[in-house]
Write a protein that holds these residues in place. Sequence first.
Motif, short mmCIF file in Angstrom:
data_model
loop_
_atom_site.label_atom_id
_atom_site.label_comp_id
_atom_site.label_asym_id
_atom_site.label_seq_id
_atom_site.Cartn_x
_atom_site.Cartn_y
_atom_site.Cartn_z
N THR A 1 67.84 16.66 -46.89
CA THR A 1 69.84 15.34 -47.35
C THR A 1 68.72 14.08 -46.96
N PRO A 2 69.82 13.58 -47.59
CA PRO A 2 69.30 12.39 -48.88
C PRO A 2 69.06 11.70 -47.88
N SER A 3 69.21 11.23 -46.05
CA SER A 3 68.87 10.69 -44.99
C SER A 3 67.14 10.77 -44.58
N GLN A 4 66.84 12.04 -46.00
CA GLN A 4 64.89 12.27 -45.76
C GLN A 4 64.09 11.98 -46.92
N THR A 5 64.84 10.74 -47.20
CA THR A 5 64.43 9.74 -48.67
C THR A 5 63.59 8.77 -47.44
N SER A 6 62.24 8.95 -47.76
CA SER A 6 61.36 8.19 -47.29
C SER A 6 60.07 8.12 -47.91
N VAL A 7 58.54 7.85 -47.34
CA VAL A 7 57.74 7.36 -47.86
C VAL A 7 57.03 8.27 -46.60
N TYR A 8 56.00 9.54 -46.65
CA TYR A 8 55.61 10.60 -46.03
C TYR A 8 54.36 10.06 -45.50
N PHE A 9 53.03 10.19 -44.97
CA PHE A 9 51.75 10.09 -44.93
C PHE A 9 51.30 11.34 -44.34
N CYS A 10 50.02 11.41 -45.13
CA CYS A 10 49.61 12.87 -44.00
C CYS A 10 48.09 11.95 -43.61
N ARG B 1 56.25 9.35 -52.26
CA ARG B 1 57.69 8.49 -51.91
C ARG B 1 58.42 10.16 -52.88
N LEU B 2 59.09 10.35 -51.72
CA LEU B 2 60.61 11.38 -51.56
C LEU B 2 61.38 10.81 -52.02
N THR B 3 62.85 10.67 -52.61
CA THR B 3 63.78 10.13 -53.51
C THR B 3 64.71 12.66 -53.11
N VAL B 4 65.99 12.00 -52.25
CA VAL B 4 66.87 13.03 -52.24
C VAL B 4 68.00 12.55 -52.69
N ASN C 1 55.01 11.43 -56.03
CA ASN C 1 56.53 11.15 -56.20
C ASN C 1 56.80 12.36 -56.32
N LYS C 2 58.14 12.45 -56.02
CA LYS C 2 59.38 14.00 -55.86
C LYS C 2 60.89 13.67 -55.49
N VAL C 3 61.50 13.77 -56.50
CA VAL C 3 62.78 13.63 -56.44
C VAL C 3 63.24 14.91 -56.11
N ALA C 4 64.10 15.27 -55.32
CA ALA C 4 64.59 16.82 -54.86
C ALA C 4 66.64 16.39 -54.53
N VAL C 5 66.67 17.54 -54.52
CA VAL C 5 68.00 17.84 -54.92
C VAL C 5 69.16 18.11 -53.31
N THR C 6 69.64 17.20 -52.56
CA THR C 6 70.36 17.77 -51.68
C THR C 6 70.96 19.49 -51.67
N GLY C 7 70.22 19.66 -50.13
CA GLY C 7 70.28 21.41 -50.11
C GLY C 7 68.92 22.35 -51.09
N LYS D 1 64.77 22.91 -51.50
CA LYS D 1 63.84 23.12 -50.55
C LYS D 1 62.88 22.48 -50.61
N VAL D 2 61.83 21.50 -50.43
CA VAL D 2 60.37 20.58 -50.86
C VAL D 2 59.48 21.24 -49.83
N THR D 3 59.02 20.84 -50.85
CA THR D 3 57.55 21.14 -50.15
C THR D 3 56.16 20.49 -50.21
N LEU D 4 55.93 19.98 -48.98
CA LEU D 4 54.67 18.50 -48.82
C LEU D 4 53.24 18.66 -48.96
N SER D 5 52.70 18.43 -49.76
CA SER D 5 50.53 19.13 -49.24
C SER D 5 49.81 17.89 -49.26
N CYS D 6 49.28 18.39 -48.45
CA CYS D 6 48.33 17.77 -48.68
C CYS D 6 46.80 18.14 -47.78
N ASN D 7 45.36 18.13 -48.11
CA ASN D 7 44.53 18.52 -48.39
C ASN D 7 43.48 17.20 -47.67
N GLN D 8 42.55 17.32 -46.41
CA GLN D 8 41.25 16.97 -45.98
C GLN D 8 40.22 17.50 -46.38
N THR D 9 39.31 17.06 -46.56
CA THR D 9 37.91 17.33 -46.85
C THR D 9 36.77 16.99 -45.74
#
Lengths: 114, 115
Positions: B82-91, B111-114, B10-16, B18-26
């Motif tokens: 931006t708030p329009s990027q509020t969503s659930v992100y899947f890798c 789950r990202l909330t901007v 889960n991540k809560v970010a402010v408008t403007g 920078k957000v980095t979402l990470s994914c690792n596969q083994t």
Amino acid sequence: GDSVTQTEGLVTLTKGLPVMLNCTYQTTYSPFLFWYVQHLNEAPKLLLKSSTDNKRTEHQGFYATLHKSSSSFHLQKSSVQLSDSALYFCALSPFSGGNYKPTFGKGTSLVVHP
Amino acid sequence: EAAVTQSPRNKVAVTGGKVTLSCNQTNNHNNMYWYRQDTGHGLRLIHYSYGAGSTEKGDIPDGYKASRPSQENFSLILELATPSQTSVYFCASGEGTGGGAETLYFGSGTRLTVL
């Protein structure tokens, strides 16, 4: 470009009844079709897949047949259970010389009542 | 079974910001994908990669960048959230064995909330 259409956004059924979730696709390449299932607060996972025309594929009581003549890959089950309540995605992955770029439909939410 | 791990959950970010979402596969899969999931839109492809050092634009890449520094890791970067990027992100990762028969293995989602 490629596309996948799932016509039902929500299907509500009583336990024990049969279900069919529709999936049609468009591609200029030979298609591989998939059904993924996503239970609440979980990741999507593969349910079944096929690339063979007119051959029934089955898994966990669900089955689907790829019909290239009608570009369809409908998902069916003869008797739904409460545990089948989930979001179901149809997906297309075309044979295109190593370029995968899978395409998903918008999903059908299946709700099974007692 | 294939293992794909996403962080954070889960991540809560402010408008403007920078957000980095990470994914690792083994599982040593060649292909990796970033999707966002929104009600009524299903899973939409943002960026994907065929191997370390490569990234490709998906169907909705605007406002997102991707980075694949190694076979195992694939990041999604929102430079100016931006708030329009509020969503659930899947890798997801896939074997990329050829012929289109590629099963995708998904992470548990972020789950990202901007605000």
